[in-house]
Design a protein around this motif. Structure first.
Motif, PDB file in Angstrom:
ATOM      1  N   MET A  14       0.844  -1.197   0.000  1.00  0.00           N
ATOM      2  CA  MET A  14       0.000   0.000   0.000  1.00  0.00           C
ATOM      3  C   MET A  14       0.878   1.244   0.000  1.00  0.00           C
ATOM      4  N   ARG A  15       0.446   2.255  -0.741  1.00  0.00           N
ATOM      5  CA  ARG A  15       1.156   3.523  -0.792  1.00  0.00           C
ATOM      6  C   ARG A  15       0.243   4.603  -0.205  1.00  0.00           C
ATOM      7  N   ILE A  16       0.728   5.297   0.821  1.00  0.00           N
ATOM      8  CA  ILE A  16      -0.100   6.253   1.546  1.00  0.00           C
ATOM      9  C   ILE A  16       0.524   7.641   1.533  1.00  0.00           C
ATOM     10  N   LEU A  17      -0.321   8.644   1.335  1.00  0.00           N
ATOM     11  CA  LEU A  17       0.069  10.041   1.467  1.00  0.00           C
ATOM     12  C   LEU A  17      -0.379  10.518   2.838  1.00  0.00           C
ATOM     13  N   ALA A  18       0.534  11.053   3.640  1.00  0.00           N
ATOM     14  CA  ALA A  18       0.213  11.596   4.956  1.00  0.00           C
ATOM     15  C   ALA A  18       0.376  13.107   4.936  1.00  0.00           C
ATOM     16  N   ILE A  19      -0.554  13.793   5.603  1.00  0.00           N
ATOM     17  CA  ILE A  19      -0.577  15.258   5.625  1.00  0.00           C
ATOM     18  C   ILE A  19      -0.723  15.727   7.070  1.00  0.00           C
ATOM     19  N   ASP A  20       0.058  16.743   7.437  1.00  0.00           N
ATOM     20  CA  ASP A  20      -0.068  17.325   8.780  1.00  0.00           C
ATOM     21  C   ASP A  20       0.027  18.835   8.717  1.00  0.00           C
ATOM     22  N   THR A  21      -1.025  19.509   9.171  1.00  0.00           N
ATOM     23  CA  THR A  21      -1.016  20.970   9.305  1.00  0.00           C
ATOM     24  C   THR A  21      -1.611  21.378  10.651  1.00  0.00           C
ATOM     25  N   ALA A  22      -1.625  20.459  11.606  1.00  0.00           N
ATOM     26  CA  ALA A  22      -2.356  20.686  12.854  1.00  0.00           C
ATOM     27  C   ALA A  22      -1.641  21.619  13.821  1.00  0.00           C
ATOM     28  N   LEU A  23      -0.313  21.591  13.815  1.00  0.00           N
ATOM     29  CA  LEU A  23       0.445  22.330  14.833  1.00  0.00           C
ATOM     30  C   LEU A  23       1.488  23.245  14.190  1.00  0.00           C
ATOM     31  N   GLY A  25       2.597   9.206  -9.115  1.00  0.00           N
ATOM     32  CA  GLY A  25       1.850  10.404  -8.773  1.00  0.00           C
ATOM     33  C   GLY A  25       0.632  10.119  -7.910  1.00  0.00           C
ATOM     34  N   PHE A  26      -0.390  10.936  -8.045  1.00  0.00           N
ATOM     35  CA  PHE A  26      -1.611  10.766  -7.251  1.00  0.00           C
ATOM     36  C   PHE A  26      -2.333   9.468  -7.605  1.00  0.00           C
ATOM     37  N   ALA A  27      -2.216   9.042  -8.847  1.00  0.00           N
ATOM     38  CA  ALA A  27      -2.882   7.812  -9.277  1.00  0.00           C
ATOM     39  C   ALA A  27      -2.295   6.582  -8.599  1.00  0.00           C
ATOM     40  N   GLY A  28      -1.065   6.703  -8.087  1.00  0.00           N
ATOM     41  CA  GLY A  28      -0.417   5.571  -7.431  1.00  0.00           C
ATOM     42  C   GLY A  28      -0.730   5.452  -5.957  1.00  0.00           C
ATOM     43  N   LEU A  29      -1.544   6.370  -5.426  1.00  0.00           N
ATOM     44  CA  LEU A  29      -1.871   6.335  -4.003  1.00  0.00           C
ATOM     45  C   LEU A  29      -2.979   5.323  -3.714  1.00  0.00           C
ATOM     46  N   ASP A  30      -2.887   4.686  -2.551  1.00  0.00           N
ATOM     47  CA  ASP A  30      -3.922   3.755  -2.103  1.00  0.00           C
ATOM     48  C   ASP A  30      -4.713   4.293  -0.913  1.00  0.00           C
ATOM     49  N   ARG A  31      -4.159   5.304  -0.242  1.00  0.00           N
ATOM     50  CA  ARG A  31      -4.813   5.845   0.945  1.00  0.00           C
ATOM     51  C   ARG A  31      -4.214   7.207   1.271  1.00  0.00           C
ATOM     52  N   VAL A  32      -4.999   8.037   1.954  1.00  0.00           N
ATOM     53  CA  VAL A  32      -4.527   9.327   2.453  1.00  0.00           C
ATOM     54  C   VAL A  32      -4.776   9.365   3.953  1.00  0.00           C
TER      55      VAL A  32
END
Length: 217
Positions: A1-10, A55-62
């Protein structure tokens, strides 16, 4: 699985792409900042995703941090994650900032209680504590430093997060053995990705965890 993680909380704007099959980061970037997440996030995500093939098409989860944290930062990150998930037709999961901080202590396999504390200002912290094995001692809550110490109980405790020094100082006043392990301004984005991999999309929804009402009216 390939996952994109995002953090803007702090105190950072961060993203990474983690390839679970090879246990490798294909792209990662963290920009320390207190404000300006909305302007920085989309270009940053673009750079991170382009660093790996597919790219984005290769993502399986965010995965995205859902708080507690900055109201504006949370809205920016969650909105971006949902949009990418919709466009790429992949599930989006939420990861709390407190659990991402606690993951550092849990990986260290300490025999102490483990607690994450994020500075919420005015003598308060966003707080969560767990025992070995991830057993909840105190669930996510907005507490004063003294209330956090009472939630810990007898200790001893290992603390992490920007609010850890406040809780540790209160703990020592009451004679509790408290050690501050680290005071990062934001969680490790790679740990957010790893927690996102293990999250259940049916339960770990990308909804904000505020824990308090907004200051602005």
């Amino acid at each position: 699985m390939r996952i994109l993680a995002i953090d803007t909380a702090l105190g950072a704007c961060a993203a990474c792409v983690l390839d679970e099959a090879h246990d490798s980061l294909l792209g990662v970037e963290t920009m320390p900042m207190e404000r300006g997440h909305a302007e920085a996030l989309v270009p940053l995500i673009g750079r991170v995703v382009r660093a790996g093939e597919g790219g984005f098409a290769g993502l399986d989860r965010v995965a995205v941090t859902i708080g507690p944290g900055s109201f504006t930062g949370l809205r920016v990150g969650i909105a971006a994650a949902r949009a990418i998930g919709l466009a790429a037709r992949v599930p989006v999961v939420g990861v709390t900032t407190l659990s991402a901080l606690l993951a550092v202590l849990m990986a260290a396999n300490t025999r102490r209680l483990m607690a994450a504390a994020i500075d919420a200002r005015h003598g308060a912290v966003f707080f969560q504590a767990v025992a070995r094995g991830g057993v909840t001692v105190a669930g996510p809550a907005l507490l004063t430093g003294r209330e956090a110490v009472r939630a810990i109980g007898a200790g001893p405790v290992a603390l992490i997060g920007s609010g850890a020094p406040l809780v540790a100082a209160e703990a020592r006043v009451l004679g509790l053995d408290a050690v501050v392990v680290d005071t990062p301004a934001a969680p490790d984005i790679a740990l957010v990705a790893r927690l996102g991999l293990s999250a259940d999309p049916a339960g770990a929804l990308p909804k904000p965890l505020y824990l308090r009402a907004p200051d602005a009216k």
